[in-house]
Scaffold this motif. Structure first.
Motif, short mmCIF file in Angstrom:
data_model
loop_
_atom_site.label_atom_id
_atom_site.label_comp_id
_atom_site.label_asym_id
_atom_site.label_seq_id
_atom_site.Cartn_x
_atom_site.Cartn_y
_atom_site.Cartn_z
N GLU A 82 37.99 30.64 26.53
CA GLU A 82 37.35 30.47 27.88
C GLU A 82 38.02 30.17 29.05
N LYS A 83 39.08 29.14 28.77
CA LYS A 83 39.78 28.58 29.80
C LYS A 83 40.94 29.64 30.09
N MET A 84 41.37 30.27 29.07
CA MET A 84 42.33 31.54 29.41
C MET A 84 41.75 32.38 30.25
N PHE A 85 40.59 33.09 29.97
CA PHE A 85 40.13 34.20 30.41
C PHE A 85 39.70 33.87 31.98
N PHE A 86 38.79 32.63 31.95
CA PHE A 86 38.51 32.32 33.41
C PHE A 86 39.40 32.02 34.37
N GLY A 87 40.54 31.37 33.63
CA GLY A 87 41.57 31.06 34.55
C GLY A 87 42.53 32.27 35.01
N SER A 88 42.38 33.32 34.29
CA SER A 88 43.11 34.47 34.87
C SER A 88 42.46 35.77 34.98
#
Length: 395
Positions: A82-88
Motif C-alpha cells: 500500500e505504501k508503494m501503490f499510493f505513493g506512486s
C-alpha cells in the motif's frame, strides 16, 4: 529484520529464430529481476515486467520505490504494498509493474523465513507430498505468425505429442490469415485439444467481430485481447463482442490492478481473466484479482513468460481456488535458455503439467552464471510495426 537494499538486474537472451506476433517481431527476450537484501543475510528475488522500456522501469524501482521500503521490515508485505501503490499511483501502469518485482521478492523472503514455499503461504497446495502440478497451455514465444501454415500445424502437433492439451496461436496479422492459422492447427490437433488465439490487441471493432464470428467454426477455446488497450471503452466493447458470438473472450494480461480488472468483470467482457504477477502489481494484488474472479465465476488462466517471472506465476496459480484455476501459459519451444538455464533448479514439465517448485520461498535461485550468460543487450525486445486496419462495415 530490515531491508538494506533493492537492486535491479537487466538480462537478455538473443533468439536463434525471430518470433512474429501482431505487435511486431521479437529478436530477444528481456527480463528485469529485482533483488532485495536484508540485514540478516536473507535475500529475495522478484521480477517486474520491463514494459519494453526496461531502463525506465528500473529507474522507477530504484529512485521511487526502493526509498519507500529500505529500512522497513520485509515481512509486512501488505503495508509495504500500500505504501508503494499510493505513493506512486500517479505513475499508472508503470508503477504497478515496478511494484510487482518488489512484492514478489518480499514473498520470497517470507517463504525463506518460514521455511515454506510461497504457494503454501498463500493457502495453496495439496496432500501429494511433492508439490502441486498445474495444467499448461502452449503460449509465450511459440506458434508465431507465419505464411507457412504446414509448419505451424507441425509445431502444434509436436506439442500435443508431448502431452499438452491446449495450444495458443498468435494472431493480429489480418483476419483472414488468423482464421486460416486456427483452421490449420485445429485440423492438425483434432477435436479434443483446446485451440486459442491471441490477437495482441491489434484489431478495430469490425475486424474483431469478423474474427470472433469466424472462429466459431473451429470450436476455438478463446479469443484473447482483440482490441487496443489505449481505447477508453475497450472493456465495454469486449462485453459487446462477447455477446455477438459463441467464442469465449480472454483478457487481463494488460490490465494492471484489481480496479481495472473489476471494470473488466463488471462490464461483462471476459470468460477468462489472464493476470500476470509481474505486470499486475505482484502476487499480493493478483490474489485479490483472483477473489474478484471467484465472485464472478470467471476462470483465471495465468499469463506469463519464461524466467523468474514464470516461477512467481506458478506459485500464484497454485494458490488460487481450484474452481477458477485454468491452464497456465508455458513455452515448450526449442532453444529457450531463460526456461532451461536462468534459475536453478529449472522448472519441471511432464505430460503437459508444470510442477511448482516446492522449496522455501519461490524455490529457486539464479544460476551461478546467469548474469554472465544473460548479459543485457540494448535495443527493443520487439521491433514493432505500424498498425494496419482493413475497415469493414459494423455488424
Amino acid at each position: 529484520m530490515k531491508i538494506t537494499s533493492v537492486d535491479c538486474l537487466l538480462i537478455s537472451e538473443k533468439l536463434e529464430d525471430p518470433w512474429v506476433m501482431g505487435l511486431g517481431t521479437a529478436y530477444k527476450r528481456d527480463e528485469l529481476i529485482v533483488r532485495i537484501r536484508t540485514d540478516e543475510g536473507i535475500e529475495g528475488l522478484g521480477s517486474s515486467y520491463h514494459a519494453h522500456t526496461p531502463h525506465a522501469v528500473k529507474s522507477l524501482i530504484e529512485s521511487k520505490l526502493a526509498p519507500l521500503v529500505v529500512g522497513q521490515s520485509p515481512l509486512q508485505i501488505q503495508s509495504l504494498w500500500e505504501k508503494m501503490f499510493f505513493g506512486s499511483i500517479h505513475l499508472g501502469s508503470a508503477a504497478a509493474q515496478a511494484i510487482a518485482g518488489i512484492d514478489i521478492a518480499l514473498w520470497d523472503i517470507l517463504g525463506k523465513v518460514t521455511g515454506q514455499p510461497v504457494y503454501r503461504l498463500l493457502g495453496g497446495g495439496d496432500d501429494s507430498g511433492s508439490g502441486p502440478r498445474l495444467a499448461a497451455y502452449i503460449g509465450c514465444q511459440t506458434m508465431g505468425i507465419r505464411d507457412d501454415l504446414d509448419s505451424l500445424a507441425d509445431e502444434a502437433r509436436g506439442y500435443v505429442e508431448e502431452g499438452f492439451t491446449a495450444v495458443k496461436v498468435r494472431g493480429g496479422a489480418n483476419v483472414s490469415l488468423d482464421l486460416a492459422a486456427v483452421a490449420a492447427v485445429r485440423e492438425a490437433v483434432g477435436p479434443d485439444v483446446a485451440v486459442m488465439i491471441d490477437a495482441n490487441a491489434r484489431y478495430s471493432w469490425p475486424e474483431a467481430v469478423r474474427l470472433s464470428k469466424g472462429l466459431e467454426e473451429f470450436d476455438t477455446f478463446w479469443l484473447e485481447d482483440p482490441f487496443d488497450f489505449t481505447v477508453a471503452v475497450h472493456k465495454r466493447e469486449l462485453g459487446t463482442l462477447r455477446n455477438l458470438s459463441h467464442t469465449a473472450i480472454a483478457s487481463g494480461g494488460n490490465v494492471f490492478t484489481r480496479f481495472d480488472m473489476e471494470d473488466l468483470v463488471r462490464l461483462g467482457g471476459v470468460d477468462y481473466l489472464t493476470p500476470d504477477v509481474v505486470k499486475s502489481a505482484g502476487i499480493s494484488e493478483c490474489i485479490k484479482i483472483a477473489s474478484l474472479a471467484s465472485a464472478a465465476n470467471i476462470i483465471i488462466a495465468t499469463h506469463t513468460y519464461n524466467g523468474l517471472g514464470q516461477v512467481a506465476n506458478l506459485h500464484f496459480a497454485a494458490a488460487i481456488p481450484a474452481h477458477i484455476r485454468g491452464h497456465v501459459e508455458w513455452d515448450a519451444g526449442g532453444n529457450n535458455a531463460f526456461r532451461d538455464h536462468l534459475v536453478s533448479p529449472a522448472v519441471r514439465v511432464e505430460d503437459g503439467f508444470i510442477h511448482v517448485p516446492d522449496a522455501p520461498g519461490l524455490g529457486v535461485t539464479l544460476s551461478e552464471d546467469a548474469m554472465e550468460r544473460f548479459a543485457y543487450e540494448e535495443g527493443p525486445e520487439i521491433l514493432g510495426v505500424p498498425r494496419r486496419r482493413a475497415w469493414a462495415p459494423r455488424s
